[in-house]
Structure formats: structure tokens, C-alpha cells
Scaffold this motif. Structure first.
Motif, PDB file in Angstrom:
ATOM      1  N   LEU A 163      -3.945   7.887  54.833  1.00  0.00           N
ATOM      2  CA  LEU A 163      -3.995   7.277  53.680  1.00  0.00           C
ATOM      3  C   LEU A 163      -3.572   8.197  52.634  1.00  0.00           C
ATOM      4  O   LEU A 163      -3.785   9.492  52.441  1.00  0.00           O
ATOM      5  CB  LEU A 163      -5.846   7.036  53.459  1.00  0.00           C
ATOM      6  CG  LEU A 163      -5.854   6.613  51.941  1.00  0.00           C
ATOM      7  CD1 LEU A 163      -5.387   5.058  51.729  1.00  0.00           C
ATOM      8  CD2 LEU A 163      -7.297   6.487  51.661  1.00  0.00           C
ATOM      9  N   PHE A 164      -2.915   7.571  51.703  1.00  0.00           N
ATOM     10  CA  PHE A 164      -2.429   8.197  50.534  1.00  0.00           C
ATOM     11  C   PHE A 164      -2.327   7.409  49.607  1.00  0.00           C
ATOM     12  O   PHE A 164      -2.253   6.227  49.345  1.00  0.00           O
ATOM     13  CB  PHE A 164      -1.027   9.207  50.679  1.00  0.00           C
ATOM     14  CG  PHE A 164       0.273   8.321  50.793  1.00  0.00           C
ATOM     15  CD1 PHE A 164       1.006   7.867  49.823  1.00  0.00           C
ATOM     16  CD2 PHE A 164       0.675   7.883  52.005  1.00  0.00           C
ATOM     17  CE1 PHE A 164       2.098   6.967  49.957  1.00  0.00           C
ATOM     18  CE2 PHE A 164       1.869   7.093  52.226  1.00  0.00           C
ATOM     19  CZ  PHE A 164       2.574   6.825  51.086  1.00  0.00           C
ATOM     20  N   CYS A 165      -2.254   8.030  48.180  1.00  0.00           N
ATOM     21  CA  CYS A 165      -2.315   7.289  46.861  1.00  0.00           C
ATOM     22  C   CYS A 165      -1.294   7.634  46.023  1.00  0.00           C
ATOM     23  O   CYS A 165      -0.627   9.080  45.747  1.00  0.00           O
ATOM     24  CB  CYS A 165      -3.600   7.462  46.332  1.00  0.00           C
ATOM     25  SG  CYS A 165      -3.629   6.972  44.492  1.00  0.00           S
ATOM     26  N   SER A 166      -0.485   6.906  45.396  1.00  0.00           N
ATOM     27  CA  SER A 166       0.649   7.379  44.483  1.00  0.00           C
ATOM     28  C   SER A 166       0.445   6.819  43.208  1.00  0.00           C
ATOM     29  O   SER A 166      -0.223   5.574  42.882  1.00  0.00           O
ATOM     30  CB  SER A 166       1.941   6.812  45.092  1.00  0.00           C
ATOM     31  OG  SER A 166       2.262   5.506  45.200  1.00  0.00           O
ATOM     32  N   CYS A 167       1.030   7.315  42.048  1.00  0.00           N
ATOM     33  CA  CYS A 167       0.747   6.593  40.768  1.00  0.00           C
ATOM     34  C   CYS A 167       2.050   6.576  39.827  1.00  0.00           C
ATOM     35  O   CYS A 167       3.080   7.249  40.237  1.00  0.00           O
ATOM     36  CB  CYS A 167      -0.248   7.490  39.855  1.00  0.00           C
ATOM     37  SG  CYS A 167       0.237   9.131  39.152  1.00  0.00           S
ATOM     38  N   ASP A 168       2.508   5.543  39.112  1.00  0.00           N
ATOM     39  CA  ASP A 168       3.590   5.545  38.447  1.00  0.00           C
ATOM     40  C   ASP A 168       3.358   5.680  36.987  1.00  0.00           C
ATOM     41  O   ASP A 168       2.350   5.819  36.579  1.00  0.00           O
ATOM     42  CB  ASP A 168       4.450   4.344  38.881  1.00  0.00           C
ATOM     43  CG  ASP A 168       3.866   3.041  38.249  1.00  0.00           C
ATOM     44  OD1 ASP A 168       3.111   2.933  37.392  1.00  0.00           O
ATOM     45  OD2 ASP A 168       3.971   1.946  39.059  1.00  0.00           O
ATOM     46  N   GLY A 169       4.433   5.664  36.173  1.00  0.00           N
ATOM     47  CA  GLY A 169       4.467   5.791  34.739  1.00  0.00           C
ATOM     48  C   GLY A 169       3.844   4.686  33.988  1.00  0.00           C
ATOM     49  O   GLY A 169       3.651   4.869  32.746  1.00  0.00           O
ATOM     50  N   ASN A 170       3.529   3.678  34.731  1.00  0.00           N
ATOM     51  CA  ASN A 170       2.792   2.554  33.886  1.00  0.00           C
ATOM     52  C   ASN A 170       1.409   2.612  34.210  1.00  0.00           C
ATOM     53  O   ASN A 170       0.814   1.315  33.906  1.00  0.00           O
ATOM     54  CB  ASN A 170       3.400   1.208  34.385  1.00  0.00           C
ATOM     55  CG  ASN A 170       3.038   0.128  33.369  1.00  0.00           C
ATOM     56  OD1 ASN A 170       2.907  -0.026  32.214  1.00  0.00           O
ATOM     57  ND2 ASN A 170       2.889  -1.121  33.915  1.00  0.00           N
ATOM     58  N   GLY A 171       0.937   3.307  35.026  1.00  0.00           N
ATOM     59  CA  GLY A 171      -0.581   3.614  35.187  1.00  0.00           C
ATOM     60  C   GLY A 171      -1.036   3.045  36.421  1.00  0.00           C
ATOM     61  O   GLY A 171      -2.174   2.982  36.775  1.00  0.00           O
ATOM     62  N   GLU A 172      -0.229   2.310  37.127  1.00  0.00           N
ATOM     63  CA  GLU A 172      -0.454   1.569  38.501  1.00  0.00           C
ATOM     64  C   GLU A 172      -0.642   2.672  39.588  1.00  0.00           C
ATOM     65  O   GLU A 172       0.327   3.517  39.816  1.00  0.00           O
ATOM     66  CB  GLU A 172       0.666   0.868  39.050  1.00  0.00           C
ATOM     67  CG  GLU A 172       0.236  -0.097  40.090  1.00  0.00           C
ATOM     68  CD  GLU A 172       1.346  -1.150  40.373  1.00  0.00           C
ATOM     69  OE1 GLU A 172       1.261  -2.132  39.841  1.00  0.00           O
ATOM     70  OE2 GLU A 172       2.360  -0.759  41.150  1.00  0.00           O
ATOM     71  N   MET A 173      -1.665   2.627  40.221  1.00  0.00           N
ATOM     72  CA  MET A 173      -1.904   3.489  41.454  1.00  0.00           C
ATOM     73  C   MET A 173      -2.018   2.872  42.685  1.00  0.00           C
ATOM     74  O   MET A 173      -2.423   1.711  42.729  1.00  0.00           O
ATOM     75  CB  MET A 173      -3.256   4.041  41.248  1.00  0.00           C
ATOM     76  CG  MET A 173      -3.472   5.077  40.129  1.00  0.00           C
ATOM     77  SD  MET A 173      -5.105   6.080  40.077  1.00  0.00           S
ATOM     78  CE  MET A 173      -6.295   4.953  40.338  1.00  0.00           C
ATOM     79  N   ARG A 174      -1.347   3.012  43.750  1.00  0.00           N
ATOM     80  CA  ARG A 174      -1.109   2.177  45.016  1.00  0.00           C
ATOM     81  C   ARG A 174      -1.700   3.078  46.090  1.00  0.00           C
ATOM     82  O   ARG A 174      -1.290   4.411  46.061  1.00  0.00           O
ATOM     83  CB  ARG A 174       0.295   1.662  45.306  1.00  0.00           C
ATOM     84  CG  ARG A 174       0.965   0.888  44.326  1.00  0.00           C
ATOM     85  CD  ARG A 174       2.257   0.322  44.431  1.00  0.00           C
ATOM     86  NE  ARG A 174       2.540  -0.739  43.736  1.00  0.00           N
ATOM     87  CZ  ARG A 174       2.958  -2.067  44.301  1.00  0.00           C
ATOM     88  NH1 ARG A 174       2.826  -1.906  45.688  1.00  0.00           N
ATOM     89  NH2 ARG A 174       3.154  -3.144  43.447  1.00  0.00           N
ATOM     90  N   TYR A 175      -2.558   2.507  47.012  1.00  0.00           N
ATOM     91  CA  TYR A 175      -2.922   3.236  48.064  1.00  0.00           C
ATOM     92  C   TYR A 175      -2.221   2.593  49.359  1.00  0.00           C
ATOM     93  O   TYR A 175      -1.990   1.394  49.462  1.00  0.00           O
ATOM     94  CB  TYR A 175      -4.667   2.867  48.198  1.00  0.00           C
ATOM     95  CG  TYR A 175      -5.246   3.401  47.229  1.00  0.00           C
ATOM     96  CD1 TYR A 175      -6.051   4.782  47.604  1.00  0.00           C
ATOM     97  CD2 TYR A 175      -5.687   2.833  46.091  1.00  0.00           C
ATOM     98  CE1 TYR A 175      -6.702   5.139  46.517  1.00  0.00           C
ATOM     99  CE2 TYR A 175      -6.657   3.357  45.112  1.00  0.00           C
ATOM    100  CZ  TYR A 175      -7.060   4.757  45.271  1.00  0.00           C
ATOM    101  OH  TYR A 175      -7.800   5.114  44.311  1.00  0.00           O
TER     102      TYR A 175
END
Length: 442
Positions: free
Chosen positions: A265-277
Motif C-alpha cells: 500500500l502507498f499513498c500519493s498526493c497532488d497539487g490540488n489536495g487529492e490523496m490517492r491510495y
């Protein structure tokens, strides 16, 4: 009309995010969608800072001191007097002076061309300046006037890696401490063998700069996030083999991190505040949340919490329930970096003007340190001393003994220190800088 309006809003948000990255890391977007640096020449360390909005030119001009300096950030005892060790590692009474044979390698006279359209090859071993053994240079007990106990610690530069003429913005050690990965404006990962400082591999693939890099726990695999809106999974054991590409973010991906126990499992975030697992075995994400724009970091060991930095605050989420447990507020400027202590009991957050340390038990602020104009950007807990926080600023490192509230400033780089990493196995600390180098400290 609604679709056109929504698209315009997305484009506006994306341009705002890119502008923020320009201010931190010195990159601009051209009309054709490609990227270049808005800074053509790097000022020497002894020259005046000439800012055009890039992160590594703003801030005070700092000349390397002949020895590391110690100053008091509040009422308290010595820097070395209250240090607490982790993992029963031995302490040293001495610290090497920066003017000794084991001192800093200066590159202040080099002029670095940061043109994003022209990338050179990774430098050969001839460009590696390594001081892996203790030399017989001058040493000095820098704590003699302050220390109330017979214990201090050793912190000196032991190696320097020049990657290319491009800024380095992220770095990370593998779990066993044998590999160090760094990346940035060059759009490719550089893997270094810590025994030889030779290049292990240089996989390429991202179209735009890499913003974050993390090894999968207890694995040779590592992941990278990029301005090209993707996350990519690599295998260091197969240097040229790209395992997977994860797409779905609509904005530049600014950070990612692996769960310490559920390592798929990993999590990423983008410049618009969205976090995706994500599950590494699936191409599509498993869950979408909101809350992080600058950096995401899982709590070590158990991974119960995820810290996400956005604007001037840090949100702490319960990973299982995806509910926000704490909102840590108080920074006057945007939070650039967060890091956990080894036990996951404390969380440090860094903005340009200050660093704050929080207790995860109740979300209370327990320590605070002003940057005093040094423009803090990165931080990491020392791998040996649990109450020592290392902070990266403009050119210098700040070693902060939180228990005694004492600081020591060490000249580190010729530019902004964009990222720090540490290895509990080897006791090594790495600093990645806009001056195109990665330095190793112990």
C-alpha cells in the motif's frame, strides 16, 4: 459552458501550484508545456543572494564558518548534554571541525547551468568526492564550554555525490541502508551503492521533474512521483525495468509514501489536495481522499496515521477509517516537509519561518524553533539520537537538541537543502540540495 468553466478552473489551480513550485525549486512552465528553470546562474556561497523567485537563491548569504557554530535558542543546557540515543549506538566525545581534513567540500566557485532542456549523463566515479574514513585532521571538542555530561556526538560530512547540473529535490535510503536514491530536475532516479558510492542504476522514464522518491519497506523496489502526474514503481535489482506506472491524478503529483507494515500500500498526493491510495498490484487506486498538497508520510512501524501537509497546516488521518484525527495549525507560512520520529510518537513540520514538533498522543505542540531568516525547508530526526532534529535550510543544517533547546549550525551546501534522509542501520544522514549534490553525514 459548465465544462469549459470547470476546465478553466482546473487550469488556474494547476498554474497556481506550478507557481508555488517555482518559488521553492526554481522551475517555470513554457508555452509548449515543457519546463525550464527560471535561474541560469548560481551565486557562489560567499556572494550576495540574487533572488528571482527561486527557492535556492532567496535567503541570507552564508559564508562557511571555520568550525561548526553553537548558539542558544532558549534557556537551557548544552547541546550534547541532553541527547538520548536510539538502538544503543555508541556516542563520541568529539566532533570534527569543518576546517579539518574531514571537512566540507566546497563548490562555491562553480557556476551551475540549470537549463532543463539539456541534461548531462550521470557523473562518473571521478566526480565523487568521498571521505568515508576518519582522517587525521584537526578535531575540536565543540561542546567543551557547554556540556554538563561526558557525552556528545559526532556529526561530520563523510561523502559528497555530484549527480549532474540539475537540482536535487528528494532522496531516500533503502531499509537496509545499502542504497540511496536521489532525484529531481533531471527527471530520472540515481541509485548509489553506499559501500562504494558508485552508481547502481539510473532508470529513466518520467517526462517532467521528480518531486519525491521512496523505497518500499524491506524491498529493492522504489516509487517516484512527478510533475507529469504519474507515480512510477521501479526495481533497483533490475535497473532498467519499470514495474508499473500509476495514472489518475489530474495535477502534478507532489509526494508519496509506503505503508510501513502493509507494504503493498502507498499513498500519493497532488497539487490540488487529492490523496490517492494504491495497491502496487493494481493499476487503479483503491481510495481517494483530500488533505495533502506538499507531502505525505505514514507513521513508522505501525502505520496507524498518515500526516499530510497542505498550505500552513498538517492534517493527521487515521489510515483505517480515513478520518482526520488532528489538524495541526500554527505555522505562519506554507509547510514544506513533515517527518516522524522512529517510534511514531512525535511529528515534526517545517515551514520557511519555523519548525514545530507535535505529540501524536494528543496533537499538542511540544517544541518550536524559529528559523531566524534561514528559510527552513526540510527536516529529519537523527538516526541515533531521538531528541535531535536535523533541519535543512538555505545552505546550512541546523542541529536542534529539543530537550535542551540548543542549536548548532553546520555549513552544508551552496543552495537550498530541499530534502533530508536518514538510515538507522548505518547511522548515515543524507542531504539533497539545489546545488546539484547529495552529501552524506555521520
Amino acid at each position: 459552458m459548465q465544462q469549459i468553466k470547470a476546465r478553466e478552473q482546473r487550469q488556474q489551480l494547476q498554474m497556481q501550484q506550478q507557481l508555488q513550485f517555482v518559488q521553492q525549486h526554481g522551475q517555470i512552465q513554457k508555452r509548449d508545456g515543457s519546463y525550464q528553470n527560471n535561474r541560469k546562474r548560481k551565486q557562489s556561497a560567499s556572494g550576495a543572494a540574487n533572488s528571482t523567485g527561486t527557492g535556492n537563491t532567496i535567503g541570507p548569504s552564508i559564508s562557511p564558518p571555520s568550525t561548526p557554530s553553537i548558539h542558544t535558542s532558549g534557556d537551557g543546557g548544552a547541546l550534547g548534554g541532553g541527547l538520548q540515543q536510539v538502538n544503543n549506538m555508541p556516542k563520541s566525545l568529539m566532533m570534527y571541525s569543518t576546517d579539518g581534513a574531514g571537512g566540507l567540500v566546497s563548490s562555491s566557485n562553480q557556476l551551475v547551468q540549470d537549463d532543463m532542456e539539456n541534461f548531462g549523463d550521470v557523473s562518473s566515479l571521478d566526480n565523487v568526492e568521498s571521505i568515508l574514513s576518519h582522517d587525521d585532521g584537526e578535531t575540536r571538542d565543540v561542546f567543551s564550554a557547554f556540556t554538563r555530561s561526558p557525552t556528545a556526538f559526532t556529526f561530520q560530512e563523510v561523502g559528497r555525490i555530484c549527480t549532474s547540473n540539475s537540482k536535487v529535490v528528494c532522496c531516500h535510503f533503502s531499509s537496509d541502508g545499502k542504497l540511496l536514491a536521489s532525484a529531481g530536475h533531471e527527471k530520472k532516479v540515481v541509485l548509489w551503492n553506499m559501500d562504494t558510492l558508485k552508481t547502481e542504476s539510473t532508470p529513466e522514464g518520467h517526462a517532467l521533474i521528480i518531486t519525491d522518491i521512496r523505497f518500499r519497506p524491506s524491498s529493492t523496489q522504489l516509487a517516484t512521483s512527478s510533475f507529469d502526474r504519474t507515480v512510477r514503481l521501479w526495481d533497483a535489482a533490475k535497473p532498467d525495468y519499470l514495474v508499473k506506472t500509476y495514472s489518475g491524478h489530474n495535477f502534478p503529483v507532489m509526494s508519496l509514501d509506503f505503508h510501513p507494515k502493509k507494504t503493498d500500500l502507498f499513498c500519493s498526493c497532488d497539487g490540488n489536495g487529492e490523496m490517492r491510495y494504491w495497491n502496487i498490484n493494481q493499476i487503479s487506486c483503491t481510495r481517494i481522499s483530500k488533505g495533502g498538497t506538499a507531502q505525505v508520510r505514514f507513521q513508522p512501524r505501525i502505520g496507524q496515521y498518515l500526516a499530510a501537509a497542505a498550505d500552513n497546516m498538517v492534517s493527521v488521518f487515521d489510515v483505517e477509517t480515513d478520518r482526520k484525527s488532528y489538524t495541526l495549525q500554527g505555522h505562519g507560512k506554507e509547510v514544506h516537509s513533515v517527518c516522524w520520529d522512529a517510534n511514531g510518537e512525535y511529528l515534526a513540520s517545517v515551514s520557511q519561518d519555523s519548525v514545530r514538533v507535535w505529540s501524536i498522543r494528543n496533537g499538542d505542540l511540544v517544541h518550536e524553533l524559529s528559523s531566524n531568516g534561514n528559510k527552513f525547508h526540510s527536516c529529519i530526526f537523527h538516526p541515533t539520537y531521538s531528541n535531535l532534529l536535523i533541519i535543512g535550510g538555505y545552505q546550512s543544517l541546523e542541529l536542534w537538541n529539543m530537550t535542551e533547546n540548543k542549536c548548532m549550525t553546520v555549513q552544508g551546501h551552496d543552495g537550498l537543502i530541499a530534502a533530508l534522509a536518514q538510515s538507522p542501520v548505518s547511522g548515515m544522514v543524507a542531504s539533497a540540495s539545489h546545488d546539484t549534490s547529495v552529501k552524506l553525514w555521520r
